[in-house]
Design an enzyme around this catalytic site. Sequence first.
Site, PDB file in Angstrom:
ATOM      1  N   CYS A   6       5.389 -12.301   3.272  1.00 32.48           N
ATOM      2  CA  CYS A   6       5.435 -12.743   4.662  1.00 32.48           C
ATOM      3  C   CYS A   6       6.254 -11.777   5.485  1.00 32.48           C
ATOM      4  O   CYS A   6       6.970 -10.948   4.954  1.00 32.48           O
ATOM      5  CB  CYS A   6       6.085 -14.118   4.732  1.00 32.48           C
ATOM      6  SG  CYS A   6       5.433 -15.261   3.536  1.00 32.48           S
ATOM      7  N   ARG A  32       1.448  -6.837   6.798  1.00 38.85           N
ATOM      8  CA  ARG A  32       2.120  -7.226   5.552  1.00 38.85           C
ATOM      9  C   ARG A  32       1.501  -8.477   4.933  1.00 38.85           C
ATOM     10  O   ARG A  32       1.492  -8.653   3.728  1.00 38.85           O
ATOM     11  CB  ARG A  32       3.602  -7.491   5.822  1.00 38.85           C
ATOM     12  CG  ARG A  32       4.394  -6.270   6.190  1.00 38.85           C
ATOM     13  CD  ARG A  32       5.729  -6.685   6.741  1.00 38.85           C
ATOM     14  NE  ARG A  32       6.452  -7.522   5.808  1.00 38.85           N
ATOM     15  CZ  ARG A  32       7.344  -7.075   4.936  1.00 38.85           C
ATOM     16  NH1 ARG A  32       7.623  -5.792   4.880  1.00 38.85           N
ATOM     17  NH2 ARG A  32       7.968  -7.899   4.132  1.00 38.85           N
ATOM     18  N   TRP A  79       1.609 -15.275   4.208  1.00 44.99           N
ATOM     19  CA  TRP A  79       0.497 -14.884   3.323  1.00 44.99           C
ATOM     20  C   TRP A  79       0.806 -15.558   2.003  1.00 44.99           C
ATOM     21  O   TRP A  79       1.627 -15.102   1.237  1.00 44.99           O
ATOM     22  CB  TRP A  79       0.473 -13.372   3.158  1.00 44.99           C
ATOM     23  CG  TRP A  79      -0.647 -12.888   2.317  1.00 44.99           C
ATOM     24  CD1 TRP A  79      -1.927 -12.647   2.709  1.00 44.99           C
ATOM     25  CD2 TRP A  79      -0.597 -12.573   0.918  1.00 44.99           C
ATOM     26  NE1 TRP A  79      -2.664 -12.204   1.649  1.00 44.99           N
ATOM     27  CE2 TRP A  79      -1.882 -12.152   0.544  1.00 44.99           C
ATOM     28  CE3 TRP A  79       0.404 -12.609  -0.053  1.00 44.99           C
ATOM     29  CZ2 TRP A  79      -2.195 -11.772  -0.755  1.00 44.99           C
ATOM     30  CZ3 TRP A  79       0.090 -12.229  -1.346  1.00 44.99           C
ATOM     31  CH2 TRP A  79      -1.206 -11.816  -1.686  1.00 44.99           C
ATOM     32  N   ASN A 105      10.790 -15.300   3.329  1.00 50.15           N
ATOM     33  CA  ASN A 105       9.889 -14.435   2.574  1.00 50.15           C
ATOM     34  C   ASN A 105      10.403 -14.374   1.138  1.00 50.15           C
ATOM     35  O   ASN A 105      11.594 -14.166   0.920  1.00 50.15           O
ATOM     36  CB  ASN A 105       9.877 -13.025   3.184  1.00 50.15           C
ATOM     37  CG  ASN A 105       9.066 -12.051   2.354  1.00 50.15           C
ATOM     38  OD1 ASN A 105       8.101 -12.438   1.693  1.00 50.15           O
ATOM     39  ND2 ASN A 105       9.454 -10.791   2.373  1.00 50.15           N
ATOM     40  N   GLY A 106       9.508 -14.565   0.173  1.00 51.54           N
ATOM     41  CA  GLY A 106       9.915 -14.500  -1.230  1.00 51.54           C
ATOM     42  C   GLY A 106       9.511 -15.767  -1.961  1.00 51.54           C
ATOM     43  O   GLY A 106       8.655 -16.508  -1.491  1.00 51.54           O
ATOM     44  N   GLU A 472      -9.480   5.308  -8.090  1.00 52.18           N
ATOM     45  CA  GLU A 472      -8.958   5.087  -6.743  1.00 52.18           C
ATOM     46  C   GLU A 472     -10.105   4.749  -5.776  1.00 52.18           C
ATOM     47  O   GLU A 472     -10.006   3.817  -4.971  1.00 52.18           O
ATOM     48  CB  GLU A 472      -8.189   6.332  -6.275  1.00 52.18           C
ATOM     49  CG  GLU A 472      -7.713   6.330  -4.841  1.00 52.18           C
ATOM     50  CD  GLU A 472      -6.836   5.126  -4.467  1.00 52.18           C
ATOM     51  OE1 GLU A 472      -6.390   4.403  -5.352  1.00 52.18           O
ATOM     52  OE2 GLU A 472      -6.636   4.919  -3.255  1.00 52.18           O
ATOM     53  N   LYS A 476     -10.681   1.274  -3.583  1.00 53.15           N
ATOM     54  CA  LYS A 476     -10.876   1.254  -2.122  1.00 53.15           C
ATOM     55  C   LYS A 476     -12.125   0.441  -1.774  1.00 53.15           C
ATOM     56  O   LYS A 476     -12.115  -0.354  -0.838  1.00 53.15           O
ATOM     57  CB  LYS A 476     -11.044   2.670  -1.538  1.00 53.15           C
ATOM     58  CG  LYS A 476      -9.855   3.549  -1.498  1.00 53.15           C
ATOM     59  CD  LYS A 476      -8.789   3.160  -0.510  1.00 53.15           C
ATOM     60  CE  LYS A 476      -7.763   2.263  -1.134  1.00 53.15           C
ATOM     61  NZ  LYS A 476      -6.648   2.874  -1.786  1.00 53.15           N
ATOM     62  N   GLU A 479     -11.477  -3.395  -2.359  1.00 54.63           N
ATOM     63  CA  GLU A 479     -10.581  -4.113  -1.432  1.00 54.63           C
ATOM     64  C   GLU A 479     -11.063  -4.048  -0.003  1.00 54.63           C
ATOM     65  O   GLU A 479     -10.870  -4.996   0.750  1.00 54.63           O
ATOM     66  CB  GLU A 479      -9.137  -3.646  -1.568  1.00 54.63           C
ATOM     67  CG  GLU A 479      -8.891  -2.228  -1.171  1.00 54.63           C
ATOM     68  CD  GLU A 479      -7.454  -1.794  -1.370  1.00 54.63           C
ATOM     69  OE1 GLU A 479      -6.546  -2.603  -1.262  1.00 54.63           O
ATOM     70  OE2 GLU A 479      -7.261  -0.583  -1.624  1.00 54.63           O
ATOM     71  N   HIS A 495     -20.521   4.404 -24.330  1.00 59.65           N
ATOM     72  CA  HIS A 495     -19.787   3.466 -25.180  1.00 59.65           C
ATOM     73  C   HIS A 495     -19.820   2.044 -24.615  1.00 59.65           C
ATOM     74  O   HIS A 495     -19.036   1.199 -25.038  1.00 59.65           O
ATOM     75  CB  HIS A 495     -18.337   3.938 -25.358  1.00 59.65           C
ATOM     76  CG  HIS A 495     -18.229   5.284 -26.013  1.00 59.65           C
ATOM     77  ND1 HIS A 495     -18.655   5.518 -27.305  1.00 59.65           N
ATOM     78  CD2 HIS A 495     -17.795   6.487 -25.548  1.00 59.65           C
ATOM     79  CE1 HIS A 495     -18.470   6.785 -27.612  1.00 59.65           C
ATOM     80  NE2 HIS A 495     -17.954   7.398 -26.549  1.00 59.65           N
ATOM     81  N   LYS A 590       0.125  -5.799   2.414  1.00 57.12           N
ATOM     82  CA  LYS A 590       0.533  -4.400   2.280  1.00 57.12           C
ATOM     83  C   LYS A 590       1.657  -4.223   1.274  1.00 57.12           C
ATOM     84  O   LYS A 590       1.657  -3.317   0.474  1.00 57.12           O
ATOM     85  CB  LYS A 590       0.971  -3.893   3.653  1.00 57.12           C
ATOM     86  CG  LYS A 590       1.327  -2.419   3.689  1.00 57.12           C
ATOM     87  CD  LYS A 590       0.091  -1.573   3.541  1.00 57.12           C
ATOM     88  CE  LYS A 590       0.401  -0.090   3.500  1.00 57.12           C
ATOM     89  NZ  LYS A 590      -0.741   0.657   2.939  1.00 57.12           N
TER      90      LYS A 590
HETATM   91  C1  F6R Z   1      -4.527  -0.155  -2.605  1.00 57.47           C
HETATM   92  C2  F6R Z   1      -3.159  -0.524  -2.315  1.00 57.47           C
HETATM   93  C3  F6R Z   1      -2.353  -1.157  -3.384  1.00 57.47           C
HETATM   94  C4  F6R Z   1      -0.969  -0.488  -3.452  1.00 57.47           C
HETATM   95  C5  F6R Z   1      -0.078  -1.233  -4.456  1.00 57.47           C
HETATM   96  C6  F6R Z   1       1.262  -0.552  -4.605  1.00 57.47           C
HETATM   97  O1  F6R Z   1      -5.155   0.405  -1.498  1.00 57.47           O
HETATM   98  O2  F6R Z   1      -2.690  -0.316  -1.224  1.00 57.47           O
HETATM   99  O3  F6R Z   1      -2.986  -1.095  -4.611  1.00 57.47           O
HETATM  100  O4  F6R Z   1      -1.143   0.833  -3.812  1.00 57.47           O
HETATM  101  O5  F6R Z   1       0.106  -2.556  -4.051  1.00 57.47           O
HETATM  102  O6  F6R Z   1       1.943  -0.471  -3.398  1.00 57.47           O
HETATM  103  P1  F6R Z   1       3.163   0.501  -3.237  1.00 57.47           P
HETATM  104  O7  F6R Z   1       2.651   1.892  -3.327  1.00 57.47           O
HETATM  105  O8  F6R Z   1       3.743   0.180  -1.898  1.00 57.47           O
HETATM  106  O9  F6R Z   1       4.114   0.205  -4.360  1.00 57.47           O
END
Ligand code: F6R
Length: 595
Positions: A6, A32, A79, A105-106, A472, A476, A479, A495, A590
């Site tokens: 949050c 966030r 969130w 938050n937490g 990666e 992308k 998500e 395999h 985020k």
């Molecule tokens: C994917 C993404 C997440 C972050 C992960 C780690 O696009 O953004 O997978 O990479 O939550 O976040 P950080 O780098 O802030 O530790």
Amino acid sequence: MLVNVCSIIGFNGQITDAAPLLVDSLKKMEYRGYDSVGIATLNDGKILISKGVGKVAEVDKALELHNLPGHVGIGHTRWATHGGVNDKNAHPHFSCTSEIAVVHNGIIDNYQELKDELSKEGHVFKSQTDSEVISHLLEKYCKKYDFDYIKSLIATCNTLKGSFAFVAIFKNGLICGARFDEPLIIGVAPSAIFLSSDVLGFLKYTDKAIFLDNGDIVTIEDGKYHIFDINNNKVTRVITQVAWELASTEKGKYAHHTIKEIHEQPSILLNSINKNNNFQQFCEYVKNASNVYITGSGTSYHSGLLAKRLLAKYAKIKAEVIMSSEFHYFSDTLESNSVVIAISQSGETADVIHSVKKAKEGGSKILSIINVPTSSLARLSDSFLVLNCGPEIGVAATKSFLAQLMVLYNIVSVMSNSRLDLNIAMQKKLVKDVEKTLELDEYIESLMAKLDNEIKHIYILGRSIHYPIALEGSLKIKELAYIHAEGIAAGELKHGPLALIDNKSVVIVLNPVDETYQDVISSSNEIKSRGAVIIGISNKHHDIYDEYIELPECVDFLYPVIEVIPLQIMSYYLALKMQVDPDYPRNLAKSVTVK
Ligand code: F6R
């Protein structure tokens, strides 16, 4: 495990209306986490609360949050899955007497026990959240300590178990907060004080920030702040000038932060190399280590996977990469004198922080690669390098991934005895190559438009240094576009995964001309004969590709940096095609600050 990410904000403006500022701050931090929103202000000795489900702009429009009167207030975006997404569970939460309201938050681990106890004592709970126990505890201790607020705050924090930061408003106009394993920052403006989980909450009004230490308690009254430790000692914390510019948090000419951040990549690419001057010191730690471990989550984990391959090939250093959510299970086996390189954009990811704490307890040195130099991870580190890519607002990591790669390439370059040489000319050429690749934007948009609207599965193949990029790219797509995507080491196809391929599959092959080229062409043949559509990403065309995305020619080892860009752009346009918001993917946040 429940997840709760949050944003919290407190504001004491003395003469300025609190509500419009709170709403504005919450919008800035919405990346966030975002499923409900609420604010509380103080007016004529009464706390007013307005809250609802949805994004800040929607709830503000419906409830006119910005019109709540008063110069003092708190706010929150939620969130959460800890109690359903509904108005009752949205913050702020009142105490029984409505004389205290709290945003949090937490996670409060012992909330059920506390709720049972407080209920027996006569407190009535109105939500299913863990957070509500805080307002009731504050109420209980204020009564017990005859409204000695510091004593009440300390008693509350000592009673709570878990990781939390909260901000509370009292009916006498006092704003207070506490930081225990979740971020909380004071913003010091000329005629107002903010208390926020993120500098973006106040960056528009001030760049002067105080990053509270863990265990700090703060009170704000009459435009003045006071900080205490858990033993009721007054403490002083330094005021830091935040380097980020607000301009970099706006969308500018772009429709979304995500595409803006993708296009920012050429301009930030070299900051991570040129604005860090402690590479040598960082690398000394790595050289002197008995063992090297790399950890991170999601995208940052993928950077680690590439680093492992580059370190092995060019610096002759063996590193083990363990994703942070799994690290715990290996931490007992770490040898003393190990080095753990933790990679994290936010520097606040709970899985990463827990891994690092465990490793530190076992005697490892902690090196980190982060975007936020004031983050918890930075504080836990023996040495750290900064990405310097500016704030990343899009929930999906894009420019921070490239910045991580640049830092990692430079580490390898420093340690590789010139086997991997990232000299200035090469750096400049790379910027040009990234620019050129970004020019494919419209072409990739048209390619994505051509794909079947009912597309269900996308596979991305790559070998060696291209495999982490395949992972990666698939993350992308998942998500941003909510399409199932899988990164596969091309050699593994036979395999198992080959069984999935049919004439409805779309397969992207990462295939620049290097030692992996021929083998990936062989895999492409196997795929082609099962009827799948193949999109080739390479610097050399091949007839086997149904669609071709041409990369500029560059030195072998740098292809991962440019080949990820078409995958980022694809994910963005696939999100638009699926009519979902690329900046705010559902169910994600985020900064995942809770395990
Ligand atoms: C994917 C993404 C997440 C972050 C992960 C780690 O696009 O953004 O997978 O990479 O939550 O976040 P950080 O780098 O802030 O530790």
